[in-house]
Design an enzyme around this catalytic site. Sequence first.
Site, mmCIF file in Angstrom:
data_model
loop_
_atom_site.group_PDB
_atom_site.id
_atom_site.type_symbol
_atom_site.label_atom_id
_atom_site.label_comp_id
_atom_site.label_asym_id
_atom_site.label_seq_id
_atom_site.Cartn_x
_atom_site.Cartn_y
_atom_site.Cartn_z
ATOM 1 N N ARG A 102 0.832 -1.196 0.000
ATOM 2 C CA ARG A 102 0.000 0.000 0.000
ATOM 3 C C ARG A 102 0.869 1.249 0.000
ATOM 4 N NH1 ARG A 102 -4.827 2.075 3.288
ATOM 5 N NH2 ARG A 102 -3.386 2.397 4.986
ATOM 6 N N THR A 106 -1.135 7.595 -0.943
ATOM 7 C CA THR A 106 -2.415 7.545 -1.662
ATOM 8 C C THR A 106 -3.353 6.469 -1.129
ATOM 9 O OG1 THR A 106 -1.580 5.917 -3.222
ATOM 10 C CG2 THR A 106 -1.214 8.238 -3.785
ATOM 11 N N ASP A 197 -7.180 -10.186 9.711
ATOM 12 C CA ASP A 197 -6.164 -10.141 8.656
ATOM 13 C C ASP A 197 -5.853 -11.559 8.204
ATOM 14 O OD1 ASP A 197 -3.500 -10.219 7.398
ATOM 15 O OD2 ASP A 197 -3.513 -8.077 7.811
ATOM 16 N N ASP A 200 -2.093 -12.580 8.241
ATOM 17 C CA ASP A 200 -1.588 -12.769 9.605
ATOM 18 C C ASP A 200 -2.070 -14.084 10.197
ATOM 19 O OD1 ASP A 200 -0.079 -10.500 9.762
ATOM 20 O OD2 ASP A 200 -1.569 -9.320 10.858
#
Length: 206
Positions: A102, A106, A197, A200
Amino acid sequence: MPLTVVDHPVARHLLTRLRNQETEPYDFRALAEQLAGVLALEASRSLPTQDITVRTPLEETSGERIAVGISAVAVLRAGLGMLDAIARMFPDVTVGTIGLERDEQTAEPRGYYSKLPDLHSRVTMLLDPMLATGGTACYALRLLRDSGAERMQMLCAVAAPEGVERVLRDFPEVEIFTAALDRGLDEKRFIRPGLGDFGDRLFGTT
Ligand code: URA
């Protein structure tokens, strides 16, 4: 049918166990793979087949074989949890991987790695278990389309309406298969109720 929410008790059973925060990584990995198998079975329902003849131990009979090549592209790292099921179901599958991170400015995904097989004249299954904002999915689908992918399917365990809307706006031809269409995203862009997640939980990095 651009969006298919797989309506099957096994899919619901597996997804409920994945959602359960008590599920440890060892079980999470097995469940993720099993659910990917269910999704792949649904996604492959409309694949073209070719009539063939085989001989059983007793006589000749007619049958079918899948008449199109399949490529699977896993989005790192969570998509890896879905790959083995696809490779087991389609032994001739060719496999690609895409790495995205990411952009903190932005909040949009930026590719840092991609290795794709030849995607022409094949069905390409994009493996990304959590369709959240759709940003990652759209980035990956654009990459696939620019690399020659023709018929594109996306397999995910859970989808948010926001992500589905964005993907189908940008790629109306994509067929999305998910085990659940959840309520929506929270302020941290996690799917609710979701399962946390996925990466994870798959890799035990919580
Ligand atoms: N990715 C995840 O792993 N979980 C979410 O809820 C959203 C994106």
